[in-house]
Motif scaffolding. Structure first.
Motif, PDB file in Angstrom:
ATOM      1  N   LEU A 172       0.828  -1.206   0.000  1.00  0.00           N
ATOM      2  CA  LEU A 172       0.000   0.000   0.000  1.00  0.00           C
ATOM      3  C   LEU A 172       0.866   1.261   0.000  1.00  0.00           C
ATOM      4  O   LEU A 172       0.581   2.219  -0.724  1.00  0.00           O
ATOM      5  CB  LEU A 172      -0.925  -0.005   1.219  1.00  0.00           C
ATOM      6  CG  LEU A 172      -1.829   1.214   1.383  1.00  0.00           C
ATOM      7  CD1 LEU A 172      -2.776   1.353   0.199  1.00  0.00           C
ATOM      8  CD2 LEU A 172      -2.596   1.122   2.685  1.00  0.00           C
ATOM      9  N   LEU A 193       2.223   1.934  -3.507  1.00  0.00           N
ATOM     10  CA  LEU A 193       1.265   2.374  -4.526  1.00  0.00           C
ATOM     11  C   LEU A 193       1.168   3.899  -4.505  1.00  0.00           C
ATOM     12  O   LEU A 193       1.516   4.533  -3.507  1.00  0.00           O
ATOM     13  CB  LEU A 193      -0.108   1.754  -4.248  1.00  0.00           C
ATOM     14  CG  LEU A 193      -0.232   0.257  -4.528  1.00  0.00           C
ATOM     15  CD1 LEU A 193      -1.565  -0.276  -3.998  1.00  0.00           C
ATOM     16  CD2 LEU A 193      -0.103  -0.048  -6.002  1.00  0.00           C
ATOM     17  N   GLY A 253      -1.293   5.897  -4.106  1.00  0.00           N
ATOM     18  CA  GLY A 253      -2.118   6.409  -3.019  1.00  0.00           C
ATOM     19  C   GLY A 253      -3.194   7.395  -3.449  1.00  0.00           C
ATOM     20  O   GLY A 253      -3.703   8.152  -2.628  1.00  0.00           O
ATOM     21  N   ASN A 300      -6.184   6.575  -4.520  1.00  0.00           N
ATOM     22  CA  ASN A 300      -7.513   6.015  -4.220  1.00  0.00           C
ATOM     23  C   ASN A 300      -8.523   6.388  -5.301  1.00  0.00           C
ATOM     24  O   ASN A 300      -9.663   6.731  -5.018  1.00  0.00           O
ATOM     25  CB  ASN A 300      -8.000   6.483  -2.838  1.00  0.00           C
ATOM     26  CG  ASN A 300      -7.157   5.904  -1.724  1.00  0.00           C
ATOM     27  OD1 ASN A 300      -6.802   4.725  -1.751  1.00  0.00           O
ATOM     28  ND2 ASN A 300      -6.820   6.717  -0.751  1.00  0.00           N
ATOM     29  N   CYS A 313      -8.579   0.904 -10.790  1.00  0.00           N
ATOM     30  CA  CYS A 313      -8.291  -0.534 -10.789  1.00  0.00           C
ATOM     31  C   CYS A 313      -9.552  -1.368 -10.564  1.00  0.00           C
ATOM     32  O   CYS A 313      -9.528  -2.591 -10.674  1.00  0.00           O
ATOM     33  CB  CYS A 313      -7.280  -0.865  -9.695  1.00  0.00           C
ATOM     34  SG  CYS A 313      -7.884  -0.487  -8.029  1.00  0.00           S
ATOM     35  N   CYS A 346      -6.847   2.145  -2.748  1.00  0.00           N
ATOM     36  CA  CYS A 346      -5.577   1.431  -2.917  1.00  0.00           C
ATOM     37  C   CYS A 346      -5.449   0.235  -1.979  1.00  0.00           C
ATOM     38  O   CYS A 346      -4.789  -0.741  -2.324  1.00  0.00           O
ATOM     39  CB  CYS A 346      -4.413   2.396  -2.706  1.00  0.00           C
ATOM     40  SG  CYS A 346      -4.297   3.665  -3.987  1.00  0.00           S
ATOM     41  N   CYS A 361      -3.262  -1.020 -11.553  1.00  0.00           N
ATOM     42  CA  CYS A 361      -3.175   0.365 -11.095  1.00  0.00           C
ATOM     43  C   CYS A 361      -2.788   1.238 -12.291  1.00  0.00           C
ATOM     44  O   CYS A 361      -1.705   1.091 -12.849  1.00  0.00           O
ATOM     45  CB  CYS A 361      -2.135   0.492  -9.980  1.00  0.00           C
ATOM     46  SG  CYS A 361      -1.990   2.157  -9.314  1.00  0.00           S
TER      47      CYS A 361
END
Length: 86
Positions: free
Chosen positions: A24, A27, A29, A31, A35, A40, A57
């Motif tokens: 997390l 990634l 971040g 949100n 995806c 996320c 993503c």
């Protein structure tokens, strides 16, 4: 009341998976939901469980993909070695 809340929180504490937390943090971040997940955290959980790919993503950069893949390969290799030692 504060003491009661403290006791209840210790009883119902759910330990977070450190692998999910690490993925997390790697990634982007945003949100954004591109995806197909609400955020996320959902994608991170599926990546760790090998249900989904980091390629899902959309805003992720290649460097971030590489970091996640290297991290997971290291973790899975380490776990596999531990299983062989038992």
């Amino acid at each position: 009341l504060g003491l009661l809340i403290s006791i209840i929180s210790k009883i119902f504490f759910i330990k977070k998976d450190e692998k999910v937390e690490s993925v997390l943090n790697m990634l982007p971040g945003y949100n954004c939901g591109a995806c197909g997940k609400a955020g996320c955290i959902g994608l991170a959980e599926e990546i760790v469980k090998k249900v989904n790919s980091v390629n899902k993503c959309k805003p992720i950069k290649q460097k971030q993909k590489d970091e996640i893949i290297c991290y997971l390969l290291y973790i899975y290799f380490r776990e596999e070695r531990l299983l062989w030692q038992i």
